[in-house]
Write an enzyme that holds these catalytic residues in place. Structure first.
Site, PDB file in Angstrom:
ATOM      1  N   SER A   1       0.838  -1.200   0.000  1.00 47.32           N
ATOM      2  CA  SER A   1       0.000   0.000   0.000  1.00 47.32           C
ATOM      3  C   SER A   1       0.882   1.263   0.000  1.00 47.32           C
ATOM      4  CB  SER A   1      -0.979  -0.039   1.175  1.00 47.32           C
ATOM      5  OG  SER A   1      -2.011   0.885   0.985  1.00 47.32           O
TER       6      SER A   1
ATOM      7  N   ASP B   1      -8.100  -2.866  -7.439  1.00 49.12           N
ATOM      8  CA  ASP B   1      -7.597  -2.661  -6.084  1.00 49.12           C
ATOM      9  C   ASP B   1      -8.702  -2.166  -5.153  1.00 49.12           C
ATOM     10  OD1 ASP B   1      -4.846  -2.153  -4.464  1.00 49.12           O
ATOM     11  OD2 ASP B   1      -6.324  -0.624  -3.996  1.00 49.12           O
TER      12      ASP B   1
ATOM     13  N   HIS C   1      -6.267  -6.158  -1.867  1.00 50.42           N
ATOM     14  CA  HIS C   1      -5.309  -5.101  -1.529  1.00 50.42           C
ATOM     15  C   HIS C   1      -4.296  -5.710  -0.568  1.00 50.42           C
ATOM     16  CE1 HIS C   1      -3.964  -0.951  -1.117  1.00 50.42           C
ATOM     17  NE2 HIS C   1      -3.969  -1.070   0.191  1.00 50.42           N
TER      18      HIS C   1
END
Length: 410
Positions: free
Chosen positions: A192, A288, A355
């Protein structure tokens, strides 16, 4: 799927945090809560927090002025001189107000950080969970600056320290003194906001080591796109603009990008990856889950909640919403076109609503992990890192992949 019960809890956290505004969904609670007991990781290794004692003297402090830190588990045997660095994710803060809020959390202060965290997925110490990296020196660098380890500024009035770049340097210096300088192989990874950081710092990481050291970088869910949201606006671009200007990020962005683009554009990985010299692997979900929730269809761009059901569960997306998301996937594939032509780079773009897939055991390496063709994520990353095979895996578009661990929010 085994983990569906936990997903409901995860999303509860995510939705509650909307109250505080956009920045707090950036906190990828997903990866953290789901790190516990996932997939085949029954008793995950718990690793203690080390604060970097000399950091304050270098101005390398968290948003609130506390010491930054990391979790280190030593390697052994064939992995004794191999180092895996994982940069923690957790969004960004782009205004004084949300940075002040952030410094009352583990994302802005080591006071609130867990004293121990589970090492699962790519950080696991079990060969059956992490076949290529289980006996390496494995490090999780905690994220407490709010600008992907790249800020260099402060705000005296609000008592905010934007020192991400110094934290990065202090952490690397400390780890070098603890044996990383003798590494014969090293991998910088992150998920991330940490995945963006691993792109931003990839070439700097390479420069820490002699040429004889094998050095590569891995970005998991870090390919944030400069995309138009469902209202035609640019939610993420506006947010990044705030991060870059507030935190003094410009001075740490690569000149190869700044020579022809504005600083905000140079915080987007799509404008950086072509110029990175060090071998880089991009692992990303084509749909995502974070970008869908916070960048493509945040409440500000969807005031009537037309996208709410689709964001919580992809099965509730209408045909036109899926069409919009296919456009997003196409934009992602266009962004990596040039990058993928270089033989040194690797790719795993699966058509999932996910994710952060390296930290979770069920997606990294388990009996039912996501596949492209017949190869999972851990094997793909390992094949690429050790030059066993070239890896440029791009999935067919949704809904063709039945191996996805899609995030379904309750």
């Amino acid at each position: 799927m085994r983990s569906s019960r936990i997903f409901g809890f995860v999303v509860l956290l995510l939705t509650v945090r909307w109250v505080y505004g956009f920045e707090d969904l950036n906190v990828t609670e997903v990866s953290y809560v789901e790190g516990y007991g996932y997939g085949v990781s029954a008793n995950p290794l718990m690793v203690g927090l080390t604060l970097i004692q000399g950091a304050a003297a270098k101005g390398a402090v968290c948003l609130d002025g506390t010491l930054p830190g990391y979790h280190l588990h030593r390697g052994y045997g064939s992995g004794a001189r191999s180092w895996l660095i994982q940069l923690e994710g957790g969004g960004w803060c782009n205004t004084i107000r949300n940075c002040v809020y952030r410094k009352t959390t583990r994302r802005g202060s080591s006071t609130y950080m867990e004293k121990q965290i589970p090492f699962t997925g790519i950080l696991s110490n079990k060969a059956e969970e992490n076949p290529d990296f289980f006996n390496w020196n494995r490090v999780k660098v905690r994220y407490c600056d709010g600008a992907s380890f790249s800020g260099d500024s402060q705000d005296e009035v609000a008592k905010l320290y934007f020192q991400g770049q110094r934290i990065w340097l202090a952490a690397m210096e400390d780890l070098m003194s603890k044996g990383m300088r003798y590494a014969n192989q090293a991998l910088l990874s992150g998920c991330s906001a940490g995945g963006l950081a691993s792109i931003l710092h990839c070439d700097e990481f390479r420069e820490l080591f002699p040429r004889t050291t094998k050095v590569k970088c891995l970005s998991d869910a870090g390919l944030f796109l400069d995309a138009v949201d469902v209202s035609g606006g640019r939610t993420l671009r506006n947010m990044y603009g705030g991060v870059v200007s507030l935190q003094g990020v410009q001075k740490n962005l690569p000149s190869t990008c700044l020579n022809h683009l504005d600083p905000t554009s140079c915080f987007f990985p799509q404008n950086l990856i072509a110029n990175i010299q060090t071998p880089l692997f991009l692992l990303n979900a084509a749909y995502d889950a974070w970008q869908l929730q916070a960048s493509l269809a945040p409440p500000s761009a969807d005031p009537h909640g037309y996208w709410r059901g689709c964001k919580l569960n992809h099965a509730q997306c209408t045909a036109s919403q899926i069409q919009f998301l296919q456009g997003f996937r196409n934009q992602m594939l266009n962004a990596i076109k040039g990058f993928s032509m270089s033989r040194k780079n690797g790719l795993f773009i699966n058509s999932c609503f996910a994710h952060c897939q390296t930290e979770r055991q069920d997606t990294w390496f388990a009996d039912d992990s996501p596949l492209i063709g017949n190869k999972g994520i851990a094997q793909s990353v390992g094949d690429w890192y050790f030059d066993r095979a070239g890896v440029r895996a791009i999935d067919c578009e949704y809904p063709c992949d039945k191996t996805c661990h899609n995030l379904v929010f309750k």
